[in-house]
Every structure is written in structure tokens, then in C-alpha cells.
Design a protein around this motif. Structure first.
Motif, short mmCIF file in Angstrom:
data_model
loop_
_atom_site.label_atom_id
_atom_site.label_comp_id
_atom_site.label_asym_id
_atom_site.label_seq_id
_atom_site.Cartn_x
_atom_site.Cartn_y
_atom_site.Cartn_z
N ASP A 1 89.48 39.28 34.00
CA ASP A 1 89.97 39.86 32.76
C ASP A 1 88.90 40.68 32.04
OD1 ASP A 1 92.68 38.68 32.64
OD2 ASP A 1 91.56 36.80 32.59
N MET A 2 87.64 40.29 32.23
CA MET A 2 86.55 41.02 31.57
C MET A 2 85.24 40.79 32.31
SD MET A 2 86.52 38.72 28.05
CE MET A 2 88.25 38.87 27.70
N LEU A 3 84.51 41.87 32.45
CA LEU A 3 83.16 41.82 33.02
C LEU A 3 82.37 42.91 32.32
CD1 LEU A 3 80.88 41.03 34.93
CD2 LEU A 3 81.98 42.40 36.71
N PHE A 4 81.42 42.50 31.50
CA PHE A 4 80.63 43.44 30.73
C PHE A 4 79.16 43.08 30.86
CE2 PHE A 4 84.77 43.81 28.83
CZ PHE A 4 84.88 45.17 28.57
N LEU A 5 78.35 44.11 31.09
CA LEU A 5 76.90 43.93 31.16
C LEU A 5 76.25 44.59 29.95
CD1 LEU A 5 76.04 44.75 34.88
CD2 LEU A 5 76.34 42.51 33.82
N ASP A 6 75.16 44.00 29.49
CA ASP A 6 74.34 44.66 28.49
C ASP A 6 73.82 45.94 29.14
OD1 ASP A 6 72.10 45.49 26.89
OD2 ASP A 6 72.05 43.46 26.05
N PRO A 7 73.96 47.09 28.48
CA PRO A 7 73.53 48.36 29.10
C PRO A 7 72.08 48.36 29.60
CG PRO A 7 74.79 48.81 27.12
CD PRO A 7 74.58 47.31 27.17
N VAL A 8 71.20 47.58 28.97
CA VAL A 8 69.81 47.54 29.45
C VAL A 8 69.69 46.83 30.79
CG1 VAL A 8 68.85 47.68 27.10
CG2 VAL A 8 69.17 45.44 28.17
N ALA A 9 70.74 46.09 31.17
CA ALA A 9 70.70 45.34 32.43
C ALA A 9 71.42 46.05 33.57
CB ALA A 9 71.33 43.96 32.21
N THR A 10 72.06 47.17 33.29
CA THR A 10 72.81 47.84 34.36
C THR A 10 71.85 48.49 35.35
OG1 THR A 10 73.03 49.86 33.06
CG2 THR A 10 74.83 48.27 32.91
N GLY A 11 72.35 48.67 36.55
CA GLY A 11 71.56 49.32 37.60
C GLY A 11 70.66 48.37 38.36
N ASN A 12 70.78 47.07 38.11
CA ASN A 12 69.94 46.08 38.78
C ASN A 12 70.70 45.24 39.79
OD1 ASN A 12 67.39 46.51 37.35
ND2 ASN A 12 68.52 45.82 35.55
N GLY A 13 71.96 45.58 40.04
CA GLY A 13 72.77 44.81 40.97
C GLY A 13 73.42 43.59 40.37
N TYR A 14 73.29 43.40 39.05
CA TYR A 14 73.85 42.22 38.41
C TYR A 14 75.38 42.22 38.49
CZ TYR A 14 69.17 41.60 36.43
OH TYR A 14 67.82 41.44 36.25
N GLY A 15 76.00 43.37 38.25
CA GLY A 15 77.46 43.44 38.33
C GLY A 15 77.96 43.03 39.70
N SER A 16 77.27 43.49 40.74
CA SER A 16 77.66 43.14 42.11
C SER A 16 77.49 41.64 42.36
CB SER A 16 76.82 43.93 43.12
OG SER A 16 77.10 45.31 43.02
N GLN A 17 76.39 41.07 41.86
CA GLN A 17 76.18 39.62 42.02
C GLN A 17 77.27 38.82 41.32
OE1 GLN A 17 72.36 37.65 41.46
NE2 GLN A 17 71.35 39.65 41.54
N ILE A 18 77.59 39.23 40.09
CA ILE A 18 78.61 38.51 39.32
C ILE A 18 79.96 38.62 40.01
CG2 ILE A 18 79.91 38.50 37.15
CD1 ILE A 18 77.23 39.49 35.79
N LEU A 19 80.35 39.83 40.39
CA LEU A 19 81.64 40.02 41.04
C LEU A 19 81.71 39.25 42.35
CD1 LEU A 19 84.40 41.35 40.98
CD2 LEU A 19 83.38 43.34 42.12
#
Length: 150
Positions: A73-91
């Protein structure tokens, strides 16, 4: 860095809203200021209805996710954390551990659409307006393996 998660509680809602707002300002430039404020007022109403996690890199909160059943339903990253692969790890964690296979994304949020398509989701349908009837088209995505029955 490997992320860890913690189930979010009511006292975490301010942190979640702050991350949501910072993220939306960067990723949802198609929203009017009035609509961004409208959604900001709506988000707290949904937090109790999802399984909510805060995601950490060390001691730093990098984002949050909310799921219900098999839907992200929701997946949001702090903009300072984007580009580090965190979204891929979470998903990846959510797909593996929560069997997530559905997600809706604003069609105008091209980076998010590309992100989900890159991770094996396909467009299953499209709505001309969002769930509030606002003129922001929504792409309904499904994990490719679940489309094929795998």
C-alpha cells in the motif's frame, strides 16, 4: 548496508509523515500543493489499517512500508536515502516474507513505475483517477510470477 525493520507504532507516525512529505515533494511533482496537503491529512487515517514497518540503515531511518494482505500500500524512502538500493531491499523482503504481489502506482510517478517494472511487476490495469476521484491516473501492477500462476 543491510536494512533492518521494526514494526511501526503510533508514536512513529510523526516520523512516517515527515518521510512521506519529504518523499512526495521530490517524487510527486505533478500534485498541486492543495492536493499534497489533502493527501497529507489522509495518510494518518490509513496507517492503522496496514502492517507498517520502519526501515533502518544502522541507526538511521531510511523509509517505511505499509502492506495489507498481499498488497504493497505504501513504500516511501527519505530522499537522502534514495539511490542506495534500499527500495530494492525493502521490496525484495516484502515479496519474500509478506508474499506481496500487488501494488498501485501513480502513472505520473515515472521513476516508481520503472522501479516496480524492473522488479518483476507488470501493469494489470489502469484507472483514470485515484481512489479519491482525483485526476491522477493509477497503474495497478501485479508481480509477473503471480500473473503466470507461479
Amino acid at each position: 548496508m543491510i536494512l533492518i525493520n521494526k514494526r511501526a507504532e503510533k508514536q512513529d507516525y510523526q516520523t512516517i509523515l515527515a518521510i512521506w512529505e519529504k518523499s512526495v515533494i521530490v517524487t510527486h511533482d505533478f500534485l498541486t500543493a492543495e492536493d499534497r496537503q489533502f493527501y497529507k491529512e489522509q495518510i494518518p487515517l490509513f496507517l492503522d489499517n496496514v502492517e507498517l514497518f520502519l526501515w533502518f540503515a544502522g541507526e538511521q531511518v531510511v523509509g517505511f512500508s505499509g502492506t495489507s494482505e498481499r498488497e504493497l500500500d505504501m513504500l516511501f524512502l527519505d530522499p537522502v536515502a534514495t539511490g542506495n538500493g534500499y527500495g530494492s531491499q525493502i521490496l525484495g523482503w516484502l515479496i519474500e516474507n509478506k508474499q506481496i504481489n500487488l501494488v498501485d502506482v501513480n502513472e505520473q510517478n515515472e521513476n516508481a513505475t520503472i522501479f516496480y517494472l524492473k522488479h518483476g511487476f507488470v501493469v494489470s490495469s489502469r484507472s483514470d483517477a485515484d481512489g479519491f476521484g482525483k485526476p491522477y491516473p493509477i497503474l495497478h501492477l501485479q508481480l509477473k510470477e503471480s500473473v503466470n500462476g507461479v
